[in-house]
Design an enzyme around this catalytic site. Structure first.
Site, PDB file in Angstrom:
ATOM      1  N   THR A 178      48.414  28.341 -28.770  1.00  0.00           N
ATOM      2  CA  THR A 178      49.399  28.906 -27.844  1.00  0.00           C
ATOM      3  C   THR A 178      49.816  27.862 -26.809  1.00  0.00           C
ATOM      4  O   THR A 178      48.987  27.060 -26.383  1.00  0.00           O
ATOM      5  CB  THR A 178      48.727  30.109 -27.156  1.00  0.00           C
ATOM      6  N   ARG A 206      50.756  44.101 -33.421  1.00  0.00           N
ATOM      7  CA  ARG A 206      49.831  43.779 -32.326  1.00  0.00           C
ATOM      8  C   ARG A 206      50.527  42.875 -31.296  1.00  0.00           C
ATOM      9  O   ARG A 206      51.152  41.881 -31.642  1.00  0.00           O
ATOM     10  CB  ARG A 206      48.605  43.070 -32.891  1.00  0.00           C
ATOM     11  N   GLY A 208      49.804  40.607 -27.877  1.00  0.00           N
ATOM     12  CA  GLY A 208      48.719  40.024 -27.089  1.00  0.00           C
ATOM     13  C   GLY A 208      49.040  40.013 -25.604  1.00  0.00           C
ATOM     14  O   GLY A 208      49.905  40.754 -25.119  1.00  0.00           O
ATOM     15  N   ASP A 209      48.327  39.156 -24.893  1.00  0.00           N
ATOM     16  CA  ASP A 209      48.504  39.069 -23.439  1.00  0.00           C
ATOM     17  C   ASP A 209      49.753  38.292 -23.034  1.00  0.00           C
ATOM     18  O   ASP A 209      50.267  38.462 -21.932  1.00  0.00           O
ATOM     19  CB  ASP A 209      47.281  38.375 -22.831  1.00  0.00           C
ATOM     20  N   THR A 229      45.717  31.186 -22.070  1.00  0.00           N
ATOM     21  CA  THR A 229      45.513  31.110 -23.517  1.00  0.00           C
ATOM     22  C   THR A 229      44.086  31.552 -23.835  1.00  0.00           C
ATOM     23  O   THR A 229      43.155  31.233 -23.105  1.00  0.00           O
ATOM     24  CB  THR A 229      45.747  29.694 -24.072  1.00  0.00           C
ATOM     25  N   GLY A 230      43.945  32.292 -24.911  1.00  0.00           N
ATOM     26  CA  GLY A 230      42.624  32.781 -25.287  1.00  0.00           C
ATOM     27  C   GLY A 230      42.752  34.118 -25.981  1.00  0.00           C
ATOM     28  O   GLY A 230      43.843  34.478 -26.438  1.00  0.00           O
ATOM     29  N   GLY A 232      43.656  37.448 -26.356  1.00  0.00           N
ATOM     30  CA  GLY A 232      44.583  38.218 -25.541  1.00  0.00           C
ATOM     31  C   GLY A 232      44.068  39.561 -25.068  1.00  0.00           C
ATOM     32  O   GLY A 232      44.339  39.967 -23.935  1.00  0.00           O
TER      33      GLY A 232
HETATM   34  N1  ASP Z   1      46.532  34.607 -26.075  1.00  0.00           N
HETATM   35  C1  ASP Z   1      47.066  34.613 -27.400  1.00  0.00           C
HETATM   36  C2  ASP Z   1      47.051  36.015 -27.951  1.00  0.00           C
HETATM   37  O1  ASP Z   1      46.067  36.688 -27.817  1.00  0.00           O
HETATM   38  C3  ASP Z   1      46.344  33.706 -28.355  1.00  0.00           C
HETATM   39  C4  ASP Z   1      46.092  32.275 -27.893  1.00  0.00           C
HETATM   40  O2  ASP Z   1      46.075  31.994 -26.685  1.00  0.00           O
HETATM   41  O3  ASP Z   1      45.900  31.386 -28.747  1.00  0.00           O
HETATM   42  O4  ASP Z   1      48.020  36.396 -28.568  1.00  0.00           O
END
Ligand code: ASP
Length: 312
Positions: A178, A206, A208-209, A229-230, A232
């Site tokens: 991301t 789905r 995400g955040d 990033t992480g 979500g």
């Molecule tokens: N935060 C992103 C999600 O959950 C994924 C990522 O940061 O790689 O969609």
């Protein structure tokens, strides 16, 4: 004219030096540096933080190495559904899109939501209809296809698990993620943005955040601009980016303390992993992560583009 500050990220996760080829490492470093330079050009010539963040993210979306735009991961059905968002700290204006398919640069669509609609978040066909109406470029499925993402999907399907782009899959070429950027411009305005393909093997629909204000991003001139990033789901449950801003506003913490506490204590206590990049109204930058690595870069006091993956 005031000080400028700029930082970018390309994802956090189980990024291990021993699993990465020098070629891959070089590609990531070059991509992040290019994004930093694009943002720097805009900011040093008096451009807005929102423009710097948008254009830097476009650079990263166009590179197949990162999980955004072109290099997006596959969902359970082998499709790409992308999320992106932008937020300006001056008036808290926000534009976001979720689950969009085929749009070459989701961050440009998020910008259009911010500037050309009275809304904050558009999803799937509705968002794509806006892109069509505005003549934003679309690309075919082949454009978004990358071999290593396809292999990641097959592996996630076999394991029957939803996988963060940089999960520890033991493969050296799968640690790309991301993207996001935060900026302070000469006018004292903060902005943030983020763009992602989400998580491999995610369920159809789905979200995400990344397109959720307060979770995957937040900007407020009174406090800071944050891009995450992480995993979500944890960032949504922990309202991570807003929590950093709220600690500054209500507890009087400085950015470094607030960001460290939220990532190292609160996110970790929830069981979530990932990281953020952030900048405050004085130009201080903080980029904590609770994973082995995070692709990130910033402009130092001399205006040099510095890229880091681990401690270096
Ligand atoms: N935060 C992103 C999600 O959950 C994924 C990522 O940061 O790689 O969609």
């Amino acid at each position: 004219m005031g000080k400028i500050a700029f930082a970018v990220h390309g994802g956090a996760g189980v990024i291990l030096k021993e699993n990465m080829t020098p070629e891959r490492e070089a590609q990531v470093r070059v991509g992040l540096k290019k994004a930093l330079e694009v943002g720097q050009n805009i900011l040093t010539t008096g451009g807005s933080s929102l423009d710097a963040v948008t254009e830097a993210i476009v650079i990263l979306e166009d590179l197949p190495e990162f999980n955004a735009g072109r290099g997006s991961v596959f969902n359970h059905f082998g499709k790409h559904e992308m999320d992106a968002a932008l937020m300006s700290g001056r008036e808290l204006t926000t534009g976001a899109v979720a689950s969009v398919t085929g749009v070459r640069n989701p961050v440009r669509l998020a910008r259009a939501v911010l500037e050309k609609t009275p809304h904050v978040l558009l999803t799937s066909e509705g968002a794509e209809a806006l892109a069509l109406e505005l003549g934003l470029p679309f690309e075919s499925e082949e454009y978004f296809y990358t071999d290593h993402r396809y292999k990641q999907l097959q592996q996630a399907l076999e394991r029957n698990q939803t996988q963060l782009d940089h999960a520890d899959d033991g493969e050296e070429d799968k640690k790309f993620g991301t993207v996001g950027a935060v900026a302070l411009d000469q006018h004292g305005d903060l902005a943030t943005g983020v763009s992602t393909g989400g998580m491999t093997n995610k369920k159809y629909g789905r979200i995400g955040d990344s397109p959720i204000v307060g979770a995957g991003l937040y900007a407020n001139n009174r406090t800071c601009a944050v891009s995450a990033t992480g995993e979500g789901e944890y960032f949504i449950r922990g309202v991570v980016c807003y929590d950093i801003s709220a600690r500054m506003e209500y507890l009087g913490e400085d950015l470094t303390r607030a960001a460290q506490t939220v990532i190292m204590d609160r996110l970790s206590d929830l069981g979530g992993s990932g990281g953020i990049i952030s900048v405050d109204a004085s130009g201080c930058i903080s980029m904590p992560y609770n994973t082995p690595g995070m692709y990130r870069g910033f402009l130092n006091d001399k205006g040099e583009a510095v890229v880091r993956i681990w401690e270096y």
